[in-house]
Design an enzyme around this catalytic site. Structure first.
Site, PDB file in Angstrom:
ATOM      1  N   GLU A 484       0.865  -1.181   0.000  1.00 27.39           N
ATOM      2  CA  GLU A 484       0.000   0.000   0.000  1.00 27.39           C
ATOM      3  C   GLU A 484       0.901   1.231   0.000  1.00 27.39           C
ATOM      4  O   GLU A 484       1.219   1.762  -1.035  1.00 27.39           O
ATOM      5  CB  GLU A 484      -0.949  -0.039   1.195  1.00 27.39           C
ATOM      6  CG  GLU A 484      -1.927   1.118   1.196  1.00 27.39           C
ATOM      7  CD  GLU A 484      -3.349   0.696   1.477  1.00 27.39           C
ATOM      8  OE1 GLU A 484      -3.590  -0.427   1.895  1.00 27.39           O
ATOM      9  OE2 GLU A 484      -4.249   1.554   1.259  1.00 27.39           O
ATOM     10  N   GLU A 754      -2.810  -0.001  13.252  1.00 31.04           N
ATOM     11  CA  GLU A 754      -3.882   0.490  12.387  1.00 31.04           C
ATOM     12  C   GLU A 754      -5.244   0.285  13.033  1.00 31.04           C
ATOM     13  O   GLU A 754      -6.150   1.085  12.854  1.00 31.04           O
ATOM     14  CB  GLU A 754      -3.832  -0.266  11.053  1.00 31.04           C
ATOM     15  CG  GLU A 754      -4.933   0.109  10.070  1.00 31.04           C
ATOM     16  CD  GLU A 754      -4.802  -0.635   8.751  1.00 31.04           C
ATOM     17  OE1 GLU A 754      -4.224  -1.750   8.746  1.00 31.04           O
ATOM     18  OE2 GLU A 754      -5.270  -0.107   7.722  1.00 31.04           O
TER      19      GLU A 754
HETATM   20  C1  BGC Z   1      -5.423   2.772   4.291  1.00 31.84           C
HETATM   21  C2  BGC Z   1      -5.869   3.900   5.159  1.00 31.84           C
HETATM   22  C3  BGC Z   1      -6.774   4.792   4.433  1.00 31.84           C
HETATM   23  C4  BGC Z   1      -7.947   3.950   4.030  1.00 31.84           C
HETATM   24  C5  BGC Z   1      -9.079   4.643   3.387  1.00 31.84           C
HETATM   25  C6  BGC Z   1      -6.599   2.008   3.847  1.00 31.84           C
HETATM   26  O1  BGC Z   1      -6.300   0.984   3.013  1.00 31.84           O
HETATM   27  O2  BGC Z   1      -4.478   1.988   4.899  1.00 31.84           O
HETATM   28  O3  BGC Z   1      -5.154   4.253   6.188  1.00 31.84           O
HETATM   29  O4  BGC Z   1      -7.091   5.987   5.011  1.00 31.84           O
HETATM   30  O5  BGC Z   1      -7.569   2.827   3.280  1.00 31.84           O
HETATM   31  O6  BGC Z   1     -10.158   4.242   4.017  1.00 31.84           O
END
Ligand code: BGC
Length: 883
Positions: A484, A754
């Site tokens: 990501e 997270e």
């Molecule tokens: C990310 C986030 C981001 C989100 C959007 C995720 O995959 O890791 O931190 O803000 O997607 O909802």
């Protein structure tokens, strides 16, 4: 002589400016002193050529207390020059400090000065050339080998000054006569390469000699053509198919002549020991393929091919000087052997989750192969847990050449990891290797130090700091480990105030805001992530920003203004903000934000009952309308300010009509609903009290726990402590049962998770689809620790810390808090300590030229009214008043 001293000189927020993007760069400095009530009555800035032979600008003595962002007033600085500037200040008694030590500016080169051409590995070899044997290209991911490029040039004499201007589409390292130039990593950083790329400036005077010289570079794929993100249909090649180099070396000689060596068709290229290198996959390095002299002596031409002059597609990017600090290696952590895993490999532990890579030192035989896999956590069996990395393979391979001692460190990859699983060649024991973790980040200067009498709070502060460090790599990313690593905007906006305490993020945001603006669509939509991913197969334009995501630029700009007082920044991006407001405003005529909400993520990853997404979106719309009214007012745009003020009122009215019932409850009745409504000022006074009470009841009903996601988390402690529930806020901070910050720490976290339930004893790991252990969003509580526990905050009355709000909270369990923050204007500190339940001492330092407003914790008395505090150090003895 005055005791006032100008320190920390900055030009465009940087200690040394390596290239200018403006002909009126702005100067600033901090002041330190040792008296009470010291201030600057006048200043004088002098800019000269670095050899002091030419004066470019002398501001003269200017009667002013201003120390920040003062524009250069001379003729446009000449390109390819090195300047020195000094500042002299006069104190309140008109005593001079004398000129400061000089700070340096490299003026850089403008569009018209670039003679270099982009060069790259040949795409199709010229006829008749032999195809170099490439047996390692055939890896599972078809990640490509790094390209080595070089050219030799003659210099009749040693230059008196040599400056290298260099950048890449991809990543580069550059060498002159075998010397590595600079200490940057992952240069030139990430931008939307279709629009712009930043170049770097290096003083290489000491590297160039009379006679034959060699300029060489290694090119990697990085964000340009390597893998970024999770889209398996377009895993890599986001901006182009092969990296390219652009370099221009300017040599100046004693007799006043000069010459230029630039990238062009005369360069050669070949492949070397870096068999492939990719952010997500890792790097493979075969030391047997090294050409030791490749950057030292022209040597044999064998294996070298002509480069291709390359035309960037779809257009040549604009070349800007780097706006922020470069990325560097910032910490080295010894890896300790932990145990042998089930597969026989050795598990090493850094003791800290980092973003970076390992350095491996070995003494072994030729061809010995070492495999390093990286992970953030171990599973219950003590095996490296990598399921949460999704498609990121995060594996480095080193094949030894068999030298007496050899060291491997990858160049163009990085991993998010605390643990390393090292597979050793047969017959080698883990004692025979030395492994060191190296953390990298954009080198934003550390500005804040804070420590309390509570071990868990200190660990939380450390975890926040590290999640910031690990995710501030060219852009603020969501996470550094899985496939990501995007610049997600809401993560950043909720965290921005916190980030600004720990590190100086002024230049970093200035750069990222340009990336965000580059990603804005013609119809005003800000993107969800910046830099954008241009070749997303599903759409031609970037994903437009969801509420709180697309709103992020305005929220961060306001924070930037409060912290650094940079009015030009607001002015520069105002049209972009205005376009965004139009974009979200026009489809929502009834002032409820139902339309243009795109991937309306809501209070992302909250636990407990979900908040109504339209309510959250509308609350955020109110917030940005209100901020736009303030930004417009700051810029003297009174009509716009009134218009945005009216918009905020209309949204507020519609919000209450839609979401507030007769009993004072909000739709959904969630913690985040009350938090946003209270903190964004959406509720009329009579309802505020009831809402605050309801919020406390909800927390109590959740067993004294928060239930917020990314959007609510920033507000929970501030709202509680501003609404008479400071004790409950501190309860939440100190809680260690699920869900809480302390829960992750009780499980051994060294960075911010997270998800609140990244791992629980009952359920084990959360879904492999999304479970990072290094996402800073929940670290947004940091701002409250700084602003309310330590009590150091900016003020809207005089942004940039000219006026400081000091309003700590004392708590027996926390015991003491010692904090010091290096603001652009000078250092502010606060140190309180409870002697017993009813007695405290508090020492504060306000930098020269500044003043502080003090608000004592409720129920505490200093025995005297504390007026507005002038600069200097002040101590107070405080007593708790009987209830
Ligand atoms: C990310 C986030 C981001 C989100 C959007 C995720 O995959 O890791 O931190 O803000 O997607 O909802």
């Amino acid at each position: 002589m005055s005791t006032l001293r100008p320190i920390d000189l900055r030009c465009e927020h940087l200690a040394t400016a390596y290239g200018l993007n403006s002909s009126t760069p702005r100067f600033g400095w901090a002041l330190e002193g040792d008296g009470i009530g010291q201030y600057q009555s006048a200043y004088r800035i002098v800019v000269t050529d670095s050899d002091r032979s030419t004066l470019l600008w002398d501001s003269g003595k200017v009667a002013s207390a201003e120390t920040q962002l003062l524009p250069y007033g001379g003729e446009p600085p000449p390109c390819d020059h090195v300047l020195d500037w000094t500042v002299e200040v006069w104190d309140e008694g008109d005593r001079s400090t004398g000129p400061s030590a000089p700070a340096r500016i490299f003026t850089g080169i403008g569009d018209a000065d670039w003679q270099a051409q982009w060069i790259a590995r040949y795409f199709v070899l010229p006829a008749g050339r032999e195809v170099p044997a490439d047996n390692t290209y055939d890896n599972r991911w078809q990640a490509r080998p790094a390209d080595y490029l070089r050219r030799s040039f003659a210099s009749a004499e040693s230059p008196v000054r040599a400056t290298l201007y260099v950048t890449a589409l991809g990543l580069y390292e550059v060498y002159i006569n075998g010397h590595r130039v600079g200490d940057h990593v992952m240069a030139p950083g990430w931008t939307d390469y279709h629009r712009r790329v930043e170049y770097q400036v290096h003083d290489v005077t000491d590297f160039v000699a009379a006679g034959e010289n060699l300029l060489g570079a290694i090119l990697g794929e990085g964000w340009y053509s390597g893998r970024v993100g999770h889209n398996q249909r377009r895993a890599g090649n986001h901006y182009g198919g092969r990296p390219a180099l652009l370099a221009q070396l300017h040599l100046h000689f004693a007799d006043g002549t000069s010459s230029v060596v630039a990238t062009d068709e005369h360069w050669q290229t070949r492949q070397g020991p870096i068999c492939y290198s990719d952010f997500l996959m890792g790097e493979m390095y075969d030391a047997r393929l090294e050409h030791p002299d490749w950057a030292t002596a022209p040597g044999s031409l064998e294996g070298w091919q002509p480069v291709e002059v390359f035309t960037p597609d779809p257009r040549a990017p604009k070349l800007d000087a780097a706006r922020a600090q470069p990325s560097r290696e910032v910490a080295r952590l010894p890896a300790r052997f932990s145990h042998i895993a089930g597969n026989g490999a050795a598990i090493f532990d850094l003791g800290q989750n980092i973003a970076g890579y390992c350095e491996l030192t070995v003494a072994t035989k030729e061809g010995a192969r070492f495999i390093l896999r990286h992970g953030e956590v171990l599973d219950e069996e003590g095996e490296l847990y990598v399921a949460n990395l999704r498609h990121a393979v995060a594996t480095d391979v080193f094949i030894a050449a068999g030298k007496v001692v050899e060291t491997f460190k990858p160049r163009f990859t990085f991993h998010g990891f605390r643990y390393v699983e090292l597979t050793l060649p047969e017959g080698t024991s883990s004692d025979a290797v030395k492994l060191t973790g190296i953390a990298i980040q954009t080198d934003t200067p550390v500005t804040g130090e804070v420590e309390t009498g509570h071990a868990m709070v200190n660990q939380l502060l450390s975890n926040i700091f590290w999640s910031q460090r690990d995710n501030f790599l060219s852009v603020p990313t969501d996470c550094p480990q899985r496939d990501e690593r995007y610049g997600w905007s809401a993560d950043a906006q909720v965290f921005w105030k916190t980030a600004g305490y720990f590190m100086d993020v002024s230049a970093f945001l200035t750069k990222w805001m340009v990336d965000i603006e580059d990603g804005q669509s013609p119809d005003g939509a800000f993107p969800d992530v910046a830099p954008t991913k241009p070749l997303n197969p599903y759409r031609l334009t970037p994903q437009p920003g969801a509420p709180a995501w697309g709103d992020a630029p305005i929220i961060m700009a306001w924070e930037h203004w409060l912290r650094y007082g940079d009015r030009n920044f607001l002015a520069r991006f105002y049209p972009a903000f205005d376009a965004w407001m139009e974009h979200i405003g026009s489809p929502n005529p009834d002032f409820i934000r139902r339309n243009a909400v795109y991937n309306n993520y809501g209070d992302w990853l909250s636990v407990g009952p979900a908040s109504d997404r339209t309510l959250v979106a509308t609350a955020y719309w109110h917030r940005v309308a209100e901020l736009m009214a303030r930004i417009a007012e700051t810029l003297g745009r009174t009509t716009d300010s009134a218009r945005y003020g009216q918009l905020a009122r209309s949204i507020g009215k519609a919000f209450c009509a839609e979401y507030l019932d007769d009993t004072g409850r909000l739709t959904g009745d969630t913690q985040t609903a009350y938090l946003l409504a209270l903190d964004f000022g959406l509720l009329p006074d009579p309802h505020r009290l009831a809402a605050a009470k309801r919020l406390c009841e909800l927390i109590e009903a959740a067993g004294g726990h928060l239930q917020t996601g990314f959007l609510g988390v920033r507000h929970i402690c501030p709202v509680l402590s501003d609404n008479g529930a400071a004790d409950l806020a501190i309860d939440l901070l100190l809680r260690d049962t699920y869900p809480s910050w302390g829960f992750s720490i009780a499980q051994g976290a060294t960075t911010i998770w997270e998800r609140w339930d990244g791992w629980t004893p009952e359920k084990g790991f959360q879904s492999v689809n999304m479970n990072s252990f290094n996402h800073y969003a929940y670290g947004a509580v940091g701002e409250w620790i700084w602003a309310r526990i330590a009590g150091i905050d900016s003020s809207t009355r005089s942004p940039g810390y000219r006026e400081i709000n000091l309003r700590p909270l004392f708590d027996r369990r926390i015991g003491h808090c010692r904090a010091s923050y290096r603001a652009h204007v000078g250092t502010v500190s606060s140190f309180w300590r409870l002697i017993d339940d009813n007695t405290a001492v508090w020492e504060i330092t306000v930098p020269p030229n500044c003043q502080a407003h003090v608000e004592l914790p409720s129920g505490w008395d200093a025995g005297q009214p504390i007026p507005i505090i002038p600069s200097g150090t002040h101590s107070y003895h405080l007593k708790r008043m009987p209830a």
